[in-house]
Write an enzyme that holds these catalytic residues in place. Structure first.
Site, short mmCIF file in Angstrom:
data_model
loop_
_atom_site.label_atom_id
_atom_site.label_comp_id
_atom_site.label_asym_id
_atom_site.label_seq_id
_atom_site.Cartn_x
_atom_site.Cartn_y
_atom_site.Cartn_z
N ARG A 243 0.81 -1.23 0.00
CA ARG A 243 0.00 0.00 0.00
C ARG A 243 0.84 1.28 0.00
NH1 ARG A 243 -3.05 -2.85 3.74
NH2 ARG A 243 -4.83 -3.85 2.75
N LYS B 33 3.97 11.91 -10.65
CA LYS B 33 3.16 11.06 -11.52
C LYS B 33 3.90 9.75 -11.76
CE LYS B 33 1.47 14.52 -14.63
NZ LYS B 33 1.18 14.69 -16.06
N GLU C 243 12.77 19.78 -23.90
CA GLU C 243 11.92 20.08 -22.73
C GLU C 243 12.45 21.30 -21.98
OE1 GLU C 243 9.03 18.72 -21.86
OE2 GLU C 243 8.97 16.74 -22.81
N LYS D 200 10.05 23.72 -13.30
CA LYS D 200 9.08 22.62 -13.13
C LYS D 200 8.59 22.58 -11.68
CE LYS D 200 7.22 18.26 -13.77
NZ LYS D 200 6.96 17.09 -14.57
N GLU E 41 -2.51 18.80 -10.75
CA GLU E 41 -2.75 19.07 -12.16
C GLU E 41 -4.18 19.48 -12.45
OE1 GLU E 41 -1.57 15.90 -14.76
OE2 GLU E 41 -0.99 17.31 -16.32
N ARG F 199 -0.65 23.79 -14.06
CA ARG F 199 0.30 22.78 -14.51
C ARG F 199 0.11 22.46 -15.99
NH1 ARG F 199 1.80 17.72 -10.61
NH2 ARG F 199 2.94 16.41 -12.06
N ASN G 169 2.24 21.42 -20.66
CA ASN G 169 1.80 20.69 -21.86
C ASN G 169 2.01 21.46 -23.15
OD1 ASN G 169 0.99 18.41 -20.54
ND2 ASN G 169 -1.09 19.17 -20.17
N HIS H 192 2.73 19.75 -26.42
CA HIS H 192 2.46 18.33 -26.19
C HIS H 192 1.19 17.80 -26.84
CE1 HIS H 192 5.83 18.51 -23.50
NE2 HIS H 192 5.69 17.25 -23.16
N HIS I 133 2.28 14.79 -28.86
CA HIS I 133 1.76 13.43 -28.60
C HIS I 133 1.13 12.83 -29.85
CE1 HIS I 133 1.53 14.10 -23.98
NE2 HIS I 133 2.60 13.43 -24.30
N HIS J 104 10.33 11.37 -27.69
CA HIS J 104 9.32 12.29 -27.17
C HIS J 104 9.74 13.76 -27.30
CE1 HIS J 104 6.33 13.99 -24.45
NE2 HIS J 104 7.31 14.52 -23.75
N1 LIG Z 1 5.95 10.93 -14.77
C1 LIG Z 1 6.05 12.01 -15.50
O1 LIG Z 1 5.69 13.11 -15.09
C2 LIG Z 1 6.65 11.89 -16.87
C3 LIG Z 1 7.00 13.04 -17.57
C4 LIG Z 1 7.61 12.89 -18.82
C5 LIG Z 1 7.83 11.64 -19.34
N2 LIG Z 1 7.48 10.53 -18.64
C6 LIG Z 1 7.72 9.19 -19.19
O2 LIG Z 1 9.10 9.02 -19.34
C7 LIG Z 1 9.34 8.04 -20.35
C8 LIG Z 1 10.46 8.52 -21.23
O3 LIG Z 1 11.60 8.72 -20.44
P1 LIG Z 1 13.06 8.69 -21.06
O4 LIG Z 1 13.12 9.53 -22.25
O5 LIG Z 1 13.99 8.95 -19.95
O6 LIG Z 1 13.17 7.20 -21.61
P2 LIG Z 1 13.82 5.85 -21.05
O7 LIG Z 1 13.64 5.72 -19.60
O8 LIG Z 1 13.30 4.76 -21.91
O9 LIG Z 1 15.37 6.06 -21.35
C9 LIG Z 1 15.79 6.14 -22.68
C10 LIG Z 1 16.93 5.15 -22.97
O10 LIG Z 1 18.13 5.65 -22.40
C11 LIG Z 1 18.74 4.65 -21.60
N3 LIG Z 1 19.44 5.38 -20.54
C12 LIG Z 1 18.92 6.02 -19.48
N4 LIG Z 1 19.86 6.68 -18.81
C13 LIG Z 1 21.03 6.43 -19.43
C14 LIG Z 1 22.37 6.85 -19.20
N5 LIG Z 1 22.69 7.69 -18.23
N6 LIG Z 1 23.32 6.37 -20.05
C15 LIG Z 1 23.00 5.55 -21.08
N7 LIG Z 1 21.75 5.14 -21.35
C16 LIG Z 1 20.78 5.59 -20.53
C17 LIG Z 1 17.62 3.78 -21.14
O11 LIG Z 1 18.07 2.50 -20.81
C18 LIG Z 1 16.72 3.77 -22.37
O12 LIG Z 1 17.20 2.81 -23.28
C19 LIG Z 1 8.03 7.84 -21.06
O13 LIG Z 1 7.48 6.60 -20.67
C20 LIG Z 1 7.16 8.98 -20.55
O14 LIG Z 1 5.78 8.64 -20.51
C21 LIG Z 1 6.90 10.65 -17.42
ZN LIG Z 2 7.24 16.06 -22.35
#
Ligand SMILES: NC(=O)c1ccc[n+]([C@@H]2O[C@H](COP(=O)([O-])OP(=O)(O)OC[C@H]3O[C@@H](n4cnc5c(N)ncnc54)[C@H](O)[C@@H]3O)[C@@H](O)[C@H]2O)c1
Ligand SMILES: [Zn+2]
Length: 368
Positions: A124, A146, A188, A230, A240, A244, A248, A251, A255, A267
């Site tokens: 939990r 999130k 970003e 942020k 949100e 907030r 977006n 986005h 998206h 992204h």
């Molecule tokens: N929770 C939120 O508020 C929020 C906001 C924006 C995005 N997201 C989510 O984040 C995700 C995208 O995140 P991302 O772009 O970090 O992608 P990711 O976590 O898939 O990382 C991208 C790639 O880089 C590699 N990697 C990570 N750090 C590394 C490092 N230091 N050295 C070498 N390789 C490395 C990972 O293994 C992966 O292959 C999406 O699922 C998106 O929905 C969430």
């Molecule tokens: Zn984004």
């Protein structure tokens, strides 16, 4: 070292700090017990990040006398599922981890979202420490609470708000991040400047070459600047419900482009295109100052981000996806727009604007 506080007025969660410090990955052993003491730390990561950065983090915990268990899953968005969540929680149960466990999310946004959701639900809810390793995760995904996973019906549909106890950012881990991932994160940061701080926006462009070359000190300064923006937005609107929405910007279209390309485009690159299109929409709708779109395009070009959608898409397809999204949100596609560089648009007591379809199509044509 900088420490930025995320306040959470009105949300049922404590404020927490975001620490930005070179070398902090190795010092987690002295940071973690202060904010999230635990019988055992469950370090959740993906196989690529594990290869580069699990050892220094685990060494740091061990030398502080802390017990840790490493759990890793296959890197990539396709792992952001309920199945991965089930495997991780089963492994934790199998190892006898109790309520007195703290989860450490070591990785990009995928790890942060999955591990965050594990922390939100395990017994939990147990404490969570975010240790983001992509630029995107450092300035965006790790802050705001999130968490969640994707479902066949769409991205991020299953999840929970679960705020971390601390976010520990070590800019040195960006050394191993592939260049297109770094540029996606920079998009970003440009967005943060565009919605909230013109001087920050201009500074990014001044030091663009050094940032692209991976200068750790400047990347640290960039992370600091973006996290401040942020954190301020999230603090003002933790659940949100209003302001907030500013985050977006770029986005709604971004998206739609990502989905149209079946998530084959990073992204941040899609958001870069989305910002250009949405600045165009804003100018055409009389909400955004003239020449804002041109300035944004220059910025995006300076960072070697795309100005046009990769071949094979037409305006109709993207528009169709915006429309589907609109249906999913009860018939109103609303856009977060800027009034000028550095300022989010706000009018009629709203942070978002309904836009007529023909304006969207015309704007989309300019990036195809
Ligand atoms: N929770 C939120 O508020 C929020 C906001 C924006 C995005 N997201 C989510 O984040 C995700 C995208 O995140 P991302 O772009 O970090 O992608 P990711 O976590 O898939 O990382 C991208 C790639 O880089 C590699 N990697 C990570 N750090 C590394 C490092 N230091 N050295 C070498 N390789 C490395 C990972 O293994 C992966 O292959 C999406 O699922 C998106 O929905 C969430
Ligand atoms: Zn984004």
């Amino acid at each position: 070292m900088t420490r930025i506080r995320v306040e959470l007025t009105g949300a049922a969660a404590l404020p927490y700090d975001v620490v930005v410090q070179a070398g902090s990955l190795r010092e987690l052993g002295s940071i973690a017990p202060l904010v999230a003491p635990a019988h055992r730390y469950a370090v959740i990561t993906d196989d690529i990040v594990a290869r580069h950065w699990a050892e220094p983090l685990l060494d740091g915990l061990a030398s502080a006398g802390l017990a840790a268990t490493l759990l890793s899953f296959a890197a990539g968005e396709t792992s952001k599922t309920r199945e991965t969540w089930a495997e991780l929680t089963d492994q934790m149960l199998g190892k006898g981890l109790g309520r007195d466990t703290t989860v450490i999310a070591l990785g990009g946004g995928v790890v942060g979202d999955v591990a965050g959701f594990v922390a939100a639900t395990y017994m939990r809810g147990v404490p969570l420490i975010q240790v983001p390793t992509t630029l995107l995760a450092m300035i965006d995904a790790s802050i705001g609470g999130k968490t969640g996973v994707d479902a066949p019906a769409g991205k991020n549909l299953i999840g929970a708000f679960h705020q971390p106890s601390i976010v520990v950012i070590d800019p040195e881990v960006l050394m191993t991040l592939p260049a297109d991932q770094l540029r996606g994160g920079l998009a970003e940061a440009v967005k943060h400047g565009a919605i909230a701080d013109r001087a920050y926006f201009e500074w990014i462009l001044e030091v663009a070459d050094e940032l692209l070359a991976g200068d750790t000190a400047l990347l640290g300064a960039l992370i600091d600047g973006s996290v401040r923006i942020k954190a301020a937005v999230v603090s003002a609107d933790p659940r949100e419900e209003g302001q907030r929405a500013a985050l977006n910007f770029g986005h709604t279209i971004g998206h739609a482009i990502e989905r149209a390309l079946d998530y084959g485009l990073h992204h941040g690159h899609a958001v870069a295109l989305g910002m250009i299109a949405e600045a165009e929409i804003g100018e055409r709708a009389g909400i955004t100052a003239q020449q804002t779109r041109d300035r944004l395009s220059q910025a995006i070009e300076t960072l070697n981000l795309p100005l046009r959608v990769p071949a094979g898409l037409n305006a109709g397809q993207v528009q169709e996806l915006v429309r589907l999204d609109k249906k999913a949100r009860l018939g109103v596609a609303r856009y977060s727009l800027i009034s000028e560089i550095g300022k989010i648009a706000y009018a009629d007591r709203s942070w978002t604007f309904p836009i007529e379809d023909h304006l969207v199509v015309e704007a989309l044509r300019t990036i195809l």
